[in-house]
Design a protein around this motif. Structure first.
Motif, PDB file in Angstrom:
ATOM      1  N   GLY A   1     -30.427  14.303   3.856  1.00  0.00           N
ATOM      2  CA  GLY A   1     -29.563  15.327   3.289  1.00  0.00           C
ATOM      3  C   GLY A   1     -28.243  14.810   2.741  1.00  0.00           C
ATOM      4  O   GLY A   1     -27.828  15.210   1.641  1.00  0.00           O
ATOM      5  N   PRO A   2     -27.539  13.911   3.469  1.00  0.00           N
ATOM      6  CA  PRO A   2     -26.251  13.425   2.954  1.00  0.00           C
ATOM      7  C   PRO A   2     -26.361  12.690   1.615  1.00  0.00           C
ATOM      8  O   PRO A   2     -25.353  12.528   0.926  1.00  0.00           O
ATOM      9  CB  PRO A   2     -25.779  12.468   4.061  1.00  0.00           C
ATOM     10  N   HIS A   3     -27.548  12.260   1.234  1.00  0.00           N
ATOM     11  CA  HIS A   3     -27.736  11.512  -0.008  1.00  0.00           C
ATOM     12  C   HIS A   3     -28.320  12.369  -1.123  1.00  0.00           C
ATOM     13  O   HIS A   3     -28.580  11.859  -2.217  1.00  0.00           O
ATOM     14  CB  HIS A   3     -28.658  10.308   0.248  1.00  0.00           C
ATOM     15  N   HIS A   4     -28.547  13.658  -0.869  1.00  0.00           N
ATOM     16  CA  HIS A   4     -29.127  14.550  -1.868  1.00  0.00           C
ATOM     17  C   HIS A   4     -28.106  15.597  -2.305  1.00  0.00           C
ATOM     18  O   HIS A   4     -27.257  16.010  -1.517  1.00  0.00           O
ATOM     19  CB  HIS A   4     -30.358  15.270  -1.288  1.00  0.00           C
ATOM     20  N   PRO A   5     -28.205  16.068  -3.543  1.00  0.00           N
ATOM     21  CA  PRO A   5     -27.313  17.135  -4.008  1.00  0.00           C
ATOM     22  C   PRO A   5     -27.654  18.469  -3.345  1.00  0.00           C
ATOM     23  O   PRO A   5     -28.734  18.637  -2.757  1.00  0.00           O
ATOM     24  CB  PRO A   5     -27.566  17.166  -5.522  1.00  0.00           C
ATOM     25  N   TRP A   6     -26.773  19.418  -3.505  1.00  0.00           N
ATOM     26  CA  TRP A   6     -26.907  20.705  -2.821  1.00  0.00           C
ATOM     27  C   TRP A   6     -28.224  21.391  -3.138  1.00  0.00           C
ATOM     28  O   TRP A   6     -28.888  21.932  -2.250  1.00  0.00           O
ATOM     29  CB  TRP A   6     -25.736  21.603  -3.217  1.00  0.00           C
ATOM     30  N   VAL A   7     -28.642  21.396  -4.402  1.00  0.00           N
ATOM     31  CA  VAL A   7     -29.838  22.150  -4.777  1.00  0.00           C
ATOM     32  C   VAL A   7     -31.088  21.577  -4.122  1.00  0.00           C
ATOM     33  O   VAL A   7     -31.989  22.318  -3.712  1.00  0.00           O
ATOM     34  CB  VAL A   7     -29.983  22.187  -6.323  1.00  0.00           C
ATOM     35  N   VAL A   8     -31.153  20.257  -3.974  1.00  0.00           N
ATOM     36  CA  VAL A   8     -32.300  19.646  -3.307  1.00  0.00           C
ATOM     37  C   VAL A   8     -32.291  19.990  -1.825  1.00  0.00           C
ATOM     38  O   VAL A   8     -33.333  20.286  -1.222  1.00  0.00           O
ATOM     39  CB  VAL A   8     -32.301  18.114  -3.513  1.00  0.00           C
ATOM     40  N   ARG A   9     -31.109  19.980  -1.210  1.00  0.00           N
ATOM     41  CA  ARG A   9     -31.025  20.325   0.210  1.00  0.00           C
ATOM     42  C   ARG A   9     -31.486  21.763   0.465  1.00  0.00           C
ATOM     43  O   ARG A   9     -32.172  22.048   1.455  1.00  0.00           O
ATOM     44  CB  ARG A   9     -29.589  20.138   0.717  1.00  0.00           C
ATOM     45  N   GLN A  10     -31.113  22.681  -0.439  1.00  0.00           N
ATOM     46  CA  GLN A  10     -31.523  24.074  -0.260  1.00  0.00           C
ATOM     47  C   GLN A  10     -33.022  24.244  -0.457  1.00  0.00           C
ATOM     48  O   GLN A  10     -33.679  24.999   0.280  1.00  0.00           O
ATOM     49  CB  GLN A  10     -30.756  24.974  -1.241  1.00  0.00           C
ATOM     50  N   ALA A  11     -33.582  23.553  -1.438  1.00  0.00           N
ATOM     51  CA  ALA A  11     -35.024  23.629  -1.662  1.00  0.00           C
ATOM     52  C   ALA A  11     -35.778  23.059  -0.472  1.00  0.00           C
ATOM     53  O   ALA A  11     -36.809  23.604  -0.056  1.00  0.00           O
ATOM     54  CB  ALA A  11     -35.397  22.884  -2.942  1.00  0.00           C
ATOM     55  N   ALA A  12     -35.283  21.957   0.085  1.00  0.00           N
ATOM     56  CA  ALA A  12     -35.934  21.367   1.257  1.00  0.00           C
ATOM     57  C   ALA A  12     -35.862  22.318   2.446  1.00  0.00           C
ATOM     58  O   ALA A  12     -36.823  22.454   3.209  1.00  0.00           O
ATOM     59  CB  ALA A  12     -35.280  20.029   1.593  1.00  0.00           C
ATOM     60  N   ARG A  13     -34.719  22.986   2.608  1.00  0.00           N
ATOM     61  CA  ARG A  13     -34.567  23.917   3.731  1.00  0.00           C
ATOM     62  C   ARG A  13     -35.618  25.023   3.665  1.00  0.00           C
ATOM     63  O   ARG A  13     -36.227  25.397   4.676  1.00  0.00           O
ATOM     64  CB  ARG A  13     -33.161  24.533   3.705  1.00  0.00           C
ATOM     65  N   LEU A  14     -35.877  25.535   2.472  1.00  0.00           N
ATOM     66  CA  LEU A  14     -36.887  26.574   2.312  1.00  0.00           C
ATOM     67  C   LEU A  14     -38.291  26.028   2.541  1.00  0.00           C
ATOM     68  O   LEU A  14     -39.140  26.679   3.152  1.00  0.00           O
ATOM     69  CB  LEU A  14     -36.786  27.184   0.908  1.00  0.00           C
ATOM     70  N   ALA A  15     -38.536  24.809   2.062  1.00  0.00           N
ATOM     71  CA  ALA A  15     -39.872  24.222   2.214  1.00  0.00           C
ATOM     72  C   ALA A  15     -40.217  23.988   3.673  1.00  0.00           C
ATOM     73  O   ALA A  15     -41.387  24.092   4.065  1.00  0.00           O
ATOM     74  CB  ALA A  15     -39.953  22.906   1.437  1.00  0.00           C
ATOM     75  N   PHE A  16     -39.221  23.695   4.503  1.00  0.00           N
ATOM     76  CA  PHE A  16     -39.494  23.441   5.918  1.00  0.00           C
ATOM     77  C   PHE A  16     -39.951  24.702   6.653  1.00  0.00           C
ATOM     78  O   PHE A  16     -40.481  24.599   7.760  1.00  0.00           O
ATOM     79  CB  PHE A  16     -38.258  22.859   6.601  1.00  0.00           C
ATOM     80  N   LEU A  17     -39.767  25.882   6.045  1.00  0.00           N
ATOM     81  CA  LEU A  17     -40.221  27.114   6.681  1.00  0.00           C
ATOM     82  C   LEU A  17     -41.744  27.151   6.789  1.00  0.00           C
ATOM     83  O   LEU A  17     -42.292  27.856   7.636  1.00  0.00           O
ATOM     84  CB  LEU A  17     -39.717  28.325   5.886  1.00  0.00           C
TER      85      LEU A  17
END
Length: 297
Positions: A229-245
């Motif tokens: 996460g610290p190496h990714h931009p905000w939009v990628v972090r948000q997309a990953a958060r949703l995918a983990f659901l």
């Protein structure tokens, strides 16, 4: 409403619900792919000018405290999945072999370990299919150097780092190349190194999670925030958060890790794998830090 019309409306509603159910994960995956492409093509400001990279050497190693021993190994014989022919044995074997007795990391064995890890993680779902496809591309690009015409300089991490610095092939920190194929071997290894930490944390937390505690999706999402996460931009972090659901449950992990084994055996085998990956991560982290290569990406 006529019976035929009512049936038609019902079928349309059912088709719409099915389309939405299948479209959501595809949209998330597409968002991840587009976001990473945009992020990779962006070139943030560098820290200097000219062809010689401004990479300081002598940075003290930053390693992680060992945590993979929190679940004791069982007293019985190691399950077949952890042996040389087992699913997890195929991952552990080459990664262990990559730890050179002299303190280096052998690249051919490291990459063989990554190939086995990709084969293990791919069946776990779309979030890992995305992550492992990215890793596979980097493994292939680095293998092209390990087995290419300049293979003599890519036998190990230390040999590669020394040669690429001497030949001025290292990128300036913060400057992203056009694609993976044009990256230095050292930068590709750094990106794989971060992904290895994510995989190691997922495996360890899934193996040691307690009944009634956070599920695998929550634990691996936390691992993502720590390692990638610290190496990714905000939009990628948000997309990953949703995918983990939609992440697979702990039972699916254990089933893939040790088919036919009991839960305790599968958990213990996963802990052993996580411990091996942690050893490789710490060795690599120390070598990259000492040579000022953690700022390449």
């Amino acid at each position: 409403m006529a019976p035929a019309a009512a049936v038609g409306v019902a079928l349309l509603r059912l088709a719409s619900r099915r389309w939405v159910r299948h479209a959501i994960p595809l949209a998330l995956l597409l968002l991840l792919l587009l976001s990473v492409c945009a992020w990779s093509s962006r070139a943030p400001p560098g820290c200097g000018s000219g062809t010689q990279p401004c990479i300081p050497e002598g940075t003290p190693p930053v390693q992680v405290p060992r945590q993979s021993g929190s679940l004791e190994a069982p007293k019985w014989e190691e399950p077949p999945c952890g042996g040389p022919q087992g699913v997890l044995g195929h991952v552990m074997g080459p990664f262990r072999a990559s730890l050179d007795p002299e303190g280096d990391v052998a690249l051919s064995q490291y990459l063989a370990g990554w190939r086995a890890l990709v084969r293990f993680l791919t069946p776990l779902g779309s979030i890992f299919a995305f992550a492992t496809s990215e890793a596979f591309a980097k493994v292939t690009a680095l293998e092209a150097r390990v087995h290419g015409p300049e293979a003599a300089h890519y036998s190990s991490l230390l040999a590669m780092a020394a040669w690429e610095r001497r030949e001025r092939r290292l990128e300036r920190p913060g400057v992203a190349p056009r694609d993976t194929a044009s990256s230095s071997g050292s930068r590709i290894l750094l990106l794989l190194h971060r992904a290895l930490r994510w995989s190691q944390l997922c495996l360890h937390r899934v193996a040691t999670g307690t009944l009634g505690g956070p599920d695998a999706g929550v634990q691996c999402s936390d691992a993502y925030r720590t390692a990638l996460g610290p190496h990714h931009p905000w939009v990628v972090r948000q997309a990953a958060r949703l995918a983990f659901l939609a992440f697979p449950g702990r039972g699916r992990w254990l089933e893939l890790a040790c088919p036919g084994a009991g839960e305790a055996e599968a958990r213990a085998a996963l802990v052993r794998v996580a411990g091996t990956l942690e050893d490789v991560y710490n060795r690599t982290q120390g070598l990259l830090a000492e040579r000022g290569l953690l700022q390449l990406a």
